[in-house]
Design an enzyme around this catalytic site. Structure first.
Site, PDB file in Angstrom:
ATOM      1  N   ARG A  93      17.833   3.713   2.039  1.00  0.00           N
ATOM      2  CA  ARG A  93      18.057   2.361   1.532  1.00  0.00           C
ATOM      3  C   ARG A  93      19.272   2.329   0.598  1.00  0.00           C
ATOM      4  NH1 ARG A  93      13.957  -1.706  -1.870  1.00  0.00           N
ATOM      5  NH2 ARG A  93      15.594  -3.211  -2.402  1.00  0.00           N
ATOM      6  N   ASN A 147       9.846  -3.957   6.981  1.00  0.00           N
ATOM      7  CA  ASN A 147      11.157  -4.602   7.050  1.00  0.00           C
ATOM      8  C   ASN A 147      12.120  -3.819   7.928  1.00  0.00           C
ATOM      9  OD1 ASN A 147      11.170  -7.040   5.571  1.00  0.00           O
ATOM     10  ND2 ASN A 147      11.001  -5.905   3.657  1.00  0.00           N
ATOM     11  N   CYS A 169       5.632 -11.800   6.450  1.00  0.00           N
ATOM     12  CA  CYS A 169       6.485 -11.527   5.301  1.00  0.00           C
ATOM     13  C   CYS A 169       5.887 -12.197   4.078  1.00  0.00           C
ATOM     14  CB  CYS A 169       7.897 -12.057   5.561  1.00  0.00           C
ATOM     15  SG  CYS A 169       9.026 -11.834   4.154  1.00  0.00           S
ATOM     16  N   ASP A 170       5.965 -11.522   2.949  1.00  0.00           N
ATOM     17  CA  ASP A 170       5.372 -12.068   1.730  1.00  0.00           C
ATOM     18  C   ASP A 170       6.354 -12.889   0.905  1.00  0.00           C
ATOM     19  OD1 ASP A 170       6.649  -9.471   1.175  1.00  0.00           O
ATOM     20  OD2 ASP A 170       6.036  -9.857  -0.870  1.00  0.00           O
ATOM     21  N   HIS A 200      13.357 -14.308   6.123  1.00  0.00           N
ATOM     22  CA  HIS A 200      14.339 -14.248   5.025  1.00  0.00           C
ATOM     23  C   HIS A 200      15.469 -15.241   5.249  1.00  0.00           C
ATOM     24  CE1 HIS A 200      13.184  -9.906   3.538  1.00  0.00           C
ATOM     25  NE2 HIS A 200      12.199 -10.784   3.461  1.00  0.00           N
ATOM     26  N   TYR A 263      16.702 -15.732  -0.062  1.00  0.00           N
ATOM     27  CA  TYR A 263      17.572 -14.778   0.626  1.00  0.00           C
ATOM     28  C   TYR A 263      18.821 -15.436   1.204  1.00  0.00           C
ATOM     29  CZ  TYR A 263      14.428 -10.750   0.393  1.00  0.00           C
ATOM     30  OH  TYR A 263      13.671  -9.696  -0.043  1.00  0.00           O
ATOM     31  N   ARG A 283      19.930  -2.105  -6.045  1.00  0.00           N
ATOM     32  CA  ARG A 283      18.491  -2.374  -6.123  1.00  0.00           C
ATOM     33  C   ARG A 283      17.671  -1.115  -5.800  1.00  0.00           C
ATOM     34  NH1 ARG A 283      14.210  -4.461  -8.390  1.00  0.00           N
ATOM     35  NH2 ARG A 283      12.500  -4.771  -6.932  1.00  0.00           N
TER      36      ARG A 283
END
Length: 440
Positions: A93, A147, A169-170, A200, A263, A283
């Site tokens: 990531r 994701n 998706c939350d 998103h 997003y 992040r």
């Protein structure tokens, strides 16, 4: 009521303890007889698994629990697979975020080139889980929130169209929770929403209470001034999230008839996002230095003490949405929920094969998408471009096509030119050689 058997795929995730705690809080609504963890990283999962074993022994000793790296043990005799895997974990990531930023492009987990790179890793992992489920528990349902959900959903639509998998998706749920706070409501469940878009990448066009009262005017007035930051909220402990929720006011200004998913800032204001990004500390680093250390530290303390009493593990609120979804399927509740499903005409003037995020009624046969009708040209145009990106990524994965991947990155609204796209693709391909299919 029937008791259910659940496997959490991604048992070594920092989110797993919070999901377990939410499941424990909901045992009256969703009784569990067996809970299993599955992960292909046994060492990482062991820490989470041993801590959760103690937690379950103290709070629900009747639940049979195990954690394993053996797919046959994990996926046999289960009713639900709750999947939240991260292929490549946080080191990959970090590269997803930092490589695009080197070229002045948004570096983000699910959006732009980073999301595309992550998608190319995730497709194979999720397909593997579907295969295990269908082999060992063919009547089970997979609730997938791995994701990037949009790319994963497009891949499963094409490569396993008959699989019992629901992609969720939350993020909209989290925003709706903030909307409820802004309105002074106790819960987002006091609202009935009409939402459309992609994962998103969507908009609320109507929000009412159960008496039919229009809640949009109050929400619009607040978002226009404060974004999704409730007046009662203290500053968010992570600056990046506080900025994201506040930025909603600028996204909203583009179309004051709707309320946006946060997003969208990455697609509509990519230059500002890059300008405010630290290419050396993204992040991913925040999570590694924050959530990772906190959750694993707490789990190790639980193991050392032999007790989960007074542990500072947080209940994962988004897991309540997963419980609602599992109950809707198991008990045929026909609850209205946002899911990522094939459009098939629900949005009349949009690609019928696109995977869209819209309200559905969920029962034992799966989701029944609700009709959205026509959408405006602004949203339709943005969504069309993004759907093409997602389809090209899946083409690239299936065909092993470098060309299709270059096209996908070039088409992303976050990328300024095909030249920059090629530089990013080449570097991402090099660091993902152990995860992506070979590209020709």
């Amino acid at each position: 009521m029937k008791q259910f058997s659940v496997v959490i795929a991604g048992g070594g995730s920092t989110f797993t303890p919070g999901i377990v705690m939410m499941l424990l809080d909901n045992l009256e609504r969703f009784p569990i007889r067996t809970l299993k963890f599955y992960d292909n990283d046994g060492a990482r999962q062991e820490v989470i698994g041993e801590a959760c074993k103690i937690l379950l022994r103290e709070r629900a000793p009747q639940i049979e629990f195990c954690y394993t790296t053996d797919p046959q043990i994990a996926f046999s005799d289960v009713d639900f697979v709750m999947a939240h895997i991260r292929v490549g974990k946080y080191p990959m990531r970090e590269l997803d975020e930092k490589i695009p930023l080197k070229y002045g492009v948004v570096g983000q987990e699910t959006c732009g080139p980073g999301g595309i790179a992550y998608g190319m890793r995730s497709i194979g992992g999720v397909l593997e889980l579907v295969d295990y489920m269908e082999r060992y528990s063919p009547d089970a349902w997979m609730l997938n929130y791995s994701n990037p959900a949009a790319i994963v959903a497009e891949a499963t639509r094409r490569l396993c169209p008959n699989a019992r998998i629901l992609n969720i998706c939350d993020m909209p749920i989290g925003i709706e929770g903030r909307m409820a706070q802004i309105l002074g409501l106790e819960s987002r469940k006091e609202m009935e929403v009409s939402y459309y878009g992609l994962n998103h990448f969507g908009w609320w066009r109507a929000i009412r209470d159960h008496q039919g009262n229009d809640l949009m005017p109050r929400l619009r007035a607040h978002v226009a001034e404060h974004g999704y930051i409730p007046m009662t909220e203290a500053a968010h402990h992570e600056a990046s999230w506080c900025e994201t929720f506040g930025k909603a006011r600028d996204i909203y200004a583009l179309d004051p008839e709707t309320l946006p998913n946060t997003y969208l800032k990455y697609y509509l204001f990519p230059d500002e996002v890059v300008e405010h990004s630290d290419p050396h500390y993204t992040r991913a680093n925040e999570v590694i230095d924050g959530r990772e250390k906190q959750v694993f530290g707490q789990c190790r303390q639980i193991i050392e003490r032999g007790s989960a009493q007074d542990a500072e593990l947080e209940v994962d609120e988004h897991a309540s949405y997963i419980v609602d979804l599992a109950r809707a399927i198991a008990l045929n509740t026909k609850e209205r929920m946002l899911l990522i499903v094939p459009n098939k005409g629900a949005i009349h003037n949009f690609d019928p094969d696109a995977m869209v995020e819209i309200p559905c009624l969920v029962g034992s046969g799966g989701p029944e998408p609700l009709q959205i009708g026509d959408i405006p040209n602004f949203q339709k145009g943005m969504m069309g471009q993004q759907v093409a990106v997602e389809k090209l990524v899946v083409d690239a994965w299936i065909e092993g096509s470098y060309q299709k991947l270059w096209q996908a990155v070039s088409l992303s609204k976050t990328v300024p030119s095909a030249t920059v796209a090629k530089c990013i693709v080449d570097e991402l391909q090099q660091v993902n050689r152990d995860y992506w299919p070979e590209l020709n």
